[in-house]
Design a protein around this motif. Structure first.
Motif, PDB file in Angstrom:
ATOM      1  N   SER A 201      28.849 -31.242 -39.902  1.00 31.43           N
ATOM      2  CA  SER A 201      28.379 -30.007 -39.285  1.00 31.43           C
ATOM      3  C   SER A 201      27.517 -29.270 -40.301  1.00 31.43           C
ATOM      4  O   SER A 201      27.880 -29.162 -41.475  1.00 31.43           O
ATOM      5  N   LEU A 202      26.375 -28.776 -39.852  1.00 32.05           N
ATOM      6  CA  LEU A 202      25.412 -28.110 -40.727  1.00 32.05           C
ATOM      7  C   LEU A 202      25.266 -26.644 -40.334  1.00 32.05           C
ATOM      8  O   LEU A 202      25.051 -26.322 -39.168  1.00 32.05           O
ATOM      9  N   TYR A 203      25.365 -25.779 -41.324  1.00 31.77           N
ATOM     10  CA  TYR A 203      25.289 -24.329 -41.153  1.00 31.77           C
ATOM     11  C   TYR A 203      24.066 -23.832 -41.920  1.00 31.77           C
ATOM     12  O   TYR A 203      23.683 -24.431 -42.929  1.00 31.77           O
ATOM     13  N   TYR A 204      23.458 -22.750 -41.485  1.00 32.71           N
ATOM     14  CA  TYR A 204      22.187 -22.303 -42.059  1.00 32.71           C
ATOM     15  C   TYR A 204      22.234 -21.982 -43.549  1.00 32.71           C
ATOM     16  O   TYR A 204      21.205 -21.995 -44.224  1.00 32.71           O
ATOM     17  N   LYS A 205      23.395 -21.698 -44.090  1.00 31.02           N
ATOM     18  CA  LYS A 205      23.492 -21.356 -45.516  1.00 31.02           C
ATOM     19  C   LYS A 205      23.587 -22.582 -46.425  1.00 31.02           C
ATOM     20  O   LYS A 205      23.656 -22.440 -47.641  1.00 31.02           O
TER      21      LYS A 205
ATOM     22  N   VAL B  25      26.734 -38.398 -36.586  1.00 31.77           N
ATOM     23  CA  VAL B  25      26.623 -37.230 -35.709  1.00 31.77           C
ATOM     24  C   VAL B  25      26.518 -35.995 -36.598  1.00 31.77           C
ATOM     25  O   VAL B  25      27.415 -35.706 -37.386  1.00 31.77           O
ATOM     26  N   LEU B  26      25.398 -35.284 -36.454  1.00 28.48           N
ATOM     27  CA  LEU B  26      25.144 -34.071 -37.225  1.00 28.48           C
ATOM     28  C   LEU B  26      25.046 -32.896 -36.265  1.00 28.48           C
ATOM     29  O   LEU B  26      24.102 -32.805 -35.475  1.00 28.48           O
ATOM     30  N   VAL B  27      26.048 -32.028 -36.309  1.00 22.05           N
ATOM     31  CA  VAL B  27      26.063 -30.835 -35.459  1.00 22.05           C
ATOM     32  C   VAL B  27      25.333 -29.725 -36.200  1.00 22.05           C
ATOM     33  O   VAL B  27      25.670 -29.407 -37.343  1.00 22.05           O
TER      34      VAL B  27
ATOM     35  N   PRO C  52      22.428 -29.925 -31.458  1.00 19.82           N
ATOM     36  CA  PRO C  52      22.093 -28.526 -31.755  1.00 19.82           C
ATOM     37  C   PRO C  52      22.923 -27.555 -30.916  1.00 19.82           C
ATOM     38  O   PRO C  52      23.110 -27.753 -29.721  1.00 19.82           O
ATOM     39  N   LEU C  53      23.429 -26.532 -31.564  1.00 13.79           N
ATOM     40  CA  LEU C  53      24.153 -25.464 -30.871  1.00 13.79           C
ATOM     41  C   LEU C  53      23.304 -24.201 -30.930  1.00 13.79           C
ATOM     42  O   LEU C  53      22.715 -23.891 -31.968  1.00 13.79           O
ATOM     43  N   ASP C  54      23.245 -23.470 -29.841  1.00 18.10           N
ATOM     44  CA  ASP C  54      22.413 -22.267 -29.766  1.00 18.10           C
ATOM     45  C   ASP C  54      22.850 -21.178 -30.728  1.00 18.10           C
ATOM     46  O   ASP C  54      22.031 -20.426 -31.234  1.00 18.10           O
ATOM     47  N   LYS C  55      24.167 -21.099 -30.959  1.00 13.08           N
ATOM     48  CA  LYS C  55      24.684 -20.074 -31.863  1.00 13.08           C
ATOM     49  C   LYS C  55      25.789 -20.675 -32.716  1.00 13.08           C
ATOM     50  O   LYS C  55      26.374 -21.704 -32.380  1.00 13.08           O
ATOM     51  N   ASN C  56      26.074 -20.013 -33.816  1.00 15.57           N
ATOM     52  CA  ASN C  56      27.129 -20.451 -34.721  1.00 15.57           C
ATOM     53  C   ASN C  56      28.479 -20.279 -34.037  1.00 15.57           C
ATOM     54  O   ASN C  56      28.804 -19.202 -33.560  1.00 15.57           O
ATOM     55  N   VAL C  57      29.255 -21.378 -34.014  1.00 17.93           N
ATOM     56  CA  VAL C  57      30.574 -21.331 -33.374  1.00 17.93           C
ATOM     57  C   VAL C  57      31.696 -21.549 -34.380  1.00 17.93           C
ATOM     58  O   VAL C  57      32.864 -21.531 -34.012  1.00 17.93           O
ATOM     59  N   GLY C  58      31.351 -21.773 -35.650  1.00 15.29           N
ATOM     60  CA  GLY C  58      32.353 -22.021 -36.679  1.00 15.29           C
ATOM     61  C   GLY C  58      32.605 -23.507 -36.855  1.00 15.29           C
ATOM     62  O   GLY C  58      32.390 -24.308 -35.944  1.00 15.29           O
ATOM     63  N   LEU C  59      33.062 -23.849 -38.049  1.00 17.85           N
ATOM     64  CA  LEU C  59      33.218 -25.251 -38.423  1.00 17.85           C
ATOM     65  C   LEU C  59      34.145 -26.017 -37.482  1.00 17.85           C
ATOM     66  O   LEU C  59      33.792 -27.099 -36.996  1.00 17.85           O
ATOM     67  N   GLY C  60      35.317 -25.491 -37.208  1.00 18.03           N
ATOM     68  CA  GLY C  60      36.278 -26.200 -36.361  1.00 18.03           C
ATOM     69  C   GLY C  60      35.739 -26.493 -34.974  1.00 18.03           C
ATOM     70  O   GLY C  60      35.836 -27.621 -34.473  1.00 18.03           O
ATOM     71  N   ASN C  61      35.147 -25.487 -34.347  1.00 16.27           N
ATOM     72  CA  ASN C  61      34.584 -25.666 -33.003  1.00 16.27           C
ATOM     73  C   ASN C  61      33.390 -26.619 -33.033  1.00 16.27           C
ATOM     74  O   ASN C  61      33.244 -27.468 -32.144  1.00 16.27           O
ATOM     75  N   ALA C  62      32.539 -26.482 -34.046  1.00 19.04           N
ATOM     76  CA  ALA C  62      31.375 -27.369 -34.157  1.00 19.04           C
ATOM     77  C   ALA C  62      31.816 -28.820 -34.312  1.00 19.04           C
ATOM     78  O   ALA C  62      31.250 -29.724 -33.686  1.00 19.04           O
ATOM     79  N   LEU C  63      32.834 -29.052 -35.125  1.00 18.81           N
ATOM     80  CA  LEU C  63      33.323 -30.425 -35.314  1.00 18.81           C
ATOM     81  C   LEU C  63      33.948 -30.971 -34.036  1.00 18.81           C
ATOM     82  O   LEU C  63      33.768 -32.158 -33.712  1.00 18.81           O
ATOM     83  N   ASN C  64      34.661 -30.151 -33.290  1.00 15.96           N
ATOM     84  CA  ASN C  64      35.235 -30.617 -32.024  1.00 15.96           C
ATOM     85  C   ASN C  64      34.140 -30.990 -31.025  1.00 15.96           C
ATOM     86  O   ASN C  64      34.274 -31.979 -30.294  1.00 15.96           O
TER      87      ASN C  64
ATOM     88  N   ARG D  80      34.833 -38.111 -41.573  1.00 13.03           N
ATOM     89  CA  ARG D  80      34.425 -36.711 -41.618  1.00 13.03           C
ATOM     90  C   ARG D  80      33.882 -36.383 -43.000  1.00 13.03           C
ATOM     91  O   ARG D  80      34.462 -36.768 -44.012  1.00 13.03           O
ATOM     92  N   MET D  81      32.751 -35.705 -43.034  1.00  9.60           N
ATOM     93  CA  MET D  81      32.129 -35.297 -44.295  1.00  9.60           C
ATOM     94  C   MET D  81      31.571 -33.898 -44.176  1.00  9.60           C
ATOM     95  O   MET D  81      31.177 -33.490 -43.088  1.00  9.60           O
ATOM     96  N   ASP D  82      31.510 -33.206 -45.292  1.00 11.96           N
ATOM     97  CA  ASP D  82      30.738 -31.968 -45.368  1.00 11.96           C
ATOM     98  C   ASP D  82      29.327 -32.339 -45.789  1.00 11.96           C
ATOM     99  O   ASP D  82      29.095 -33.407 -46.366  1.00 11.96           O
ATOM    100  N   THR D  83      28.390 -31.431 -45.537  1.00  7.63           N
ATOM    101  CA  THR D  83      26.985 -31.731 -45.844  1.00  7.63           C
ATOM    102  C   THR D  83      26.657 -31.579 -47.321  1.00  7.63           C
ATOM    103  O   THR D  83      25.500 -31.742 -47.712  1.00  7.63           O
ATOM    104  N   ASP D  84      27.660 -31.277 -48.137  1.00  5.83           N
ATOM    105  CA  ASP D  84      27.438 -31.265 -49.591  1.00  5.83           C
ATOM    106  C   ASP D  84      28.338 -32.278 -50.287  1.00  5.83           C
ATOM    107  O   ASP D  84      28.496 -32.250 -51.495  1.00  5.83           O
ATOM    108  N   ASP D  85      28.932 -33.194 -49.516  1.00  2.00           N
ATOM    109  CA  ASP D  85      29.754 -34.269 -50.083  1.00  2.00           C
ATOM    110  C   ASP D  85      28.880 -35.461 -50.450  1.00  2.00           C
ATOM    111  O   ASP D  85      27.878 -35.719 -49.787  1.00  2.00           O
ATOM    112  N   ILE D  86      29.298 -36.182 -51.461  1.00  2.00           N
ATOM    113  CA  ILE D  86      28.621 -37.413 -51.867  1.00  2.00           C
ATOM    114  C   ILE D  86      29.645 -38.547 -51.777  1.00  2.00           C
ATOM    115  O   ILE D  86      30.722 -38.466 -52.374  1.00  2.00           O
TER     116      ILE D  86
END
Length: 105
Positions: free
Chosen positions: A8-12, A37-39, A67-79, A92-98
Motif C-alpha cells: 500500500s502506497l501513501y502520499y508521504k 498488487v500496489l494500492v 487507486p483509491l480516491d481518498k486515504n482510507v488507512g493502511l488496514g483498509n487499503a490492504l484489505n 505483504r511488504m511496506d513500500t520502504d522494505d527491501i
C-alpha cells in the motif's frame, strides 16, 4: 508456486524507497511473483506517480495498480488490495522494505 506481493502506497512515502522496494521484489529476487498488487491509498505526489508509472511500464500485467480516491488507512487499503490478489499465497511488504534475494524461496 504462484504468489502475489501486496503493498500500500501513501502520499508521504519516498519515491526512492518505493523504487528500491520494487527493485528488490523483481530485479534482485531469485523467485519472482506472478502478481504485485500496489494500492494507492489516496492521491500521491507526482514523484511517486512517476515511479509507479516506470514500474508499470516495466512489469505490465504483473503490477496491478489499485487507486483509491481518498486515504482510507493502511488496514483498509490492504484489505481492498487483498481482494485483488489472485493467488492463495500473498506476501505483504511496506513500500520502504527491501527483500533479500531469497525471500520468496
Amino acid at each position: 508456486m504462484n504468489f502475489s506481493v501486496l503493498l500500500s502506497l501513501y502520499y508521504k512515502e519516498s519515491p526512492l524507497f518505493l523504487d528500491l522496494a520494487l527493485e528488490s521484489i523483481w530485479d534482485k529476487q531469485r523467485k519472482k511473483p506472478n502478481q504485485i498488487v500496489l494500492v494507492l491509498d489516496g492521491p500521491i505526489s507526482d514523484d511517486l506517480q512517476f515511479t509507479v508509472d516506470k514500474w508499470k511500464k516495466k512489469l505490465l500485467e504483473i503490477l496491478q495498480i489499485v487507486p483509491l480516491d481518498k486515504n482510507v488507512g493502511l488496514g483498509n487499503a490492504l484489505n481492498i488490495g487483498l481482494k485483488k490478489c489472485e493467488n492463495d499465497w500473498v506476501f505483504r511488504m511496506d513500500t520502504d522494505d527491501i527483500c533479500k534475494p531469497d525471500r520468496f524461496e
